[in-house]
Scaffold this active site. Structure first.
Site, mmCIF file in Angstrom:
data_model
loop_
_atom_site.group_PDB
_atom_site.id
_atom_site.type_symbol
_atom_site.label_atom_id
_atom_site.label_comp_id
_atom_site.label_asym_id
_atom_site.label_seq_id
_atom_site.Cartn_x
_atom_site.Cartn_y
_atom_site.Cartn_z
ATOM 1 N N ASP A 85 0.842 -1.188 0.000
ATOM 2 C CA ASP A 85 0.000 0.000 0.000
ATOM 3 C C ASP A 85 0.879 1.239 0.000
ATOM 4 O OD1 ASP A 85 0.752 -0.815 2.709
ATOM 5 O OD2 ASP A 85 -0.534 0.810 3.429
ATOM 6 N N GLU A 146 0.147 -0.961 6.011
ATOM 7 C CA GLU A 146 1.250 -0.437 6.824
ATOM 8 C C GLU A 146 1.189 1.071 6.983
ATOM 9 O OE1 GLU A 146 5.245 1.216 7.771
ATOM 10 O OE2 GLU A 146 4.014 1.548 5.986
#
Length: 376
Positions: A85, A146
């Protein structure tokens, strides 16, 4: 042939990395992140890995876990842990397209941390092509959340790391090119002010503005920052009509603390601000926290191996504790030997100038191949 002498090629890696960069994957777009996971799964499968897709939870995208053929598969080995991400919303490619110029390559997420993840994939590809084997079984775990503190996949990462000989995180290298062997705590907090609504034109004095109260609180909170414990408000949501005194305002705080005692003091000081003032209630809720990770003997042993490899390759590898937070906070705090920030060199992560040094692709691929074939 030594793994550090494998025939890595910057242009070939850029060609393979480009589709990853052009597959935008902002954390909050679960479908976009899952598309990125599918792309990475395809590339991992193509080099012989068995890839398992782990369904997303809490509104986030999927994760993937890839294992490579090994005689000791299932025994403790090496975990390569990364996230796919990014902080860049869909459409960022229009402002930050993939491009290569003057020894640099730009694109959303290229530094943090698609470049480093791809480098480790390429290391495994070249190891297999050369007929080399890794002493220990290797697992890749790519996760989707994250950038928002890993609220959905922390247990997945910890379960994958438990009992491993080593965890390697291809997060971007530190500004001096160094690795990270410990990280400060990162804590998130949700703020809420609740005031009293009124018409802003003809009954302003009857209202109690939640926005005005939050603005004062933000200044108060950020003024609490010290060298050892910082506070930064990065998100504020409030208001819908300019002719209404807002009755609710929400904000998010990120705090960095160098030690557990620094974190405890910071949490206590922040939560002490709660209460009612001038007709506005102020509430603080603690969010996800990355624990303090302090350097340990197992991590220092990994660093010794990495420094020896770096010397063979021709560069220095400084190391130290750092802020910023990563999933290494979790694995390092568990006591699993963890080496972080061994990915590509670059600048401008989280900005529209995010780029890497192209030459660092080969440099870090050689380091990755050496680690994967020397850690025992």
């Amino acid at each position: 042939m030594s793994a550090v002498d494998l025939p890595f090629d910057d242009d070939a890696m850029l060609a393979g990395l480009r589709p990853w960069i052009e597959c935008e994957s902002p954390t909050w777009d679960a479908a976009a992140v899952s598309r990125m996971m599918d792309l990475a799964a395809r590339d991992l499968s193509a080099i012989g890995a068995t890839v398992e897709t782990v369904p997303g939870t809490k509104g986030f995208g999927t994760s993937i876990r890839a294992t490579f053929p090994h005689a000791d598969q299932g025994q403790p080995g090496i975990l390569v842990s990364g996230h796919l991400d990014t902080v860049h919303p869909i459409g960022t490619l229009e402002k930050l397209p993939f491009r290569v110029q003057d020894g640099k390559a730009w694109g959303p997420g290229i530094m943090d941390m698609k470049g480093g993840n791809y480098v480790f994939l390429e290391a495994m590809r070249q190891i297999a092509r050369a007929g080399l084997t890794t002493p220990l079984p290797v697992t890749f775990l790519f996760t989707p959340d994250e950038e928002v503190g890993t609220p959905a996949t922390r247990s997945l990462i910890e379960d994958a790391a438990r009992g491993q000989h080593a965890v390697l995180l291809p997060e971007p290298a530190s500004p001096d090119g160094g690795a990270v062997i410990g990280r400060y705590a990162i804590a998130r907090f949700n703020l809420l002010t609740e005031g009293r609504p009124s018409h802003a034109g003809w009954a302003l004095k009857d209202g109690r503005s939640a926005i005005a109260a939050m603005a004062r609180r933000i200044l108060e909170i950020e003024a609490m920052t010290t060298e050892d414990c910082t506070f930064s408000v990065g998100v504020v949501h409030a208001g819908q009509w300019v002719n209404c005194v807002p009755s609710e305002c929400r904000a998010e705080v990120l705090s960095m603390a160098k030690t557990q005692s620094d974190l405890d003091r910071g949490v206590a000081a922040l939560t002490a601000l709660q209460g009612e003032e001038n007709g506005v209630d102020f509430t603080i809720t603690r969010g996800v926290t990355r624990p303090v990770w302090e350097p340990q003997p197992g991590t220092m042993a990994l660093l010794d191996v990495a420094r020896g490899l770096a010397a063979q390759i021709g560069f220095d590898l400084p190391a130290g504790s750092a802020g910023g937070g990563s999933d290494g906070n979790f694995t390092g705090a568990m006591g699993v030997p963890t080496l972080d920030s061994i990915g590509v060199r670059g600048r401008g992560l989280h900005t529209l100038d995010e780029h890497i040094e192209v030459a660092s692709l080969t440099e870090r691929a050689r380091l990755a191949a050496g680690l994967l074939t020397q850690i025992r």
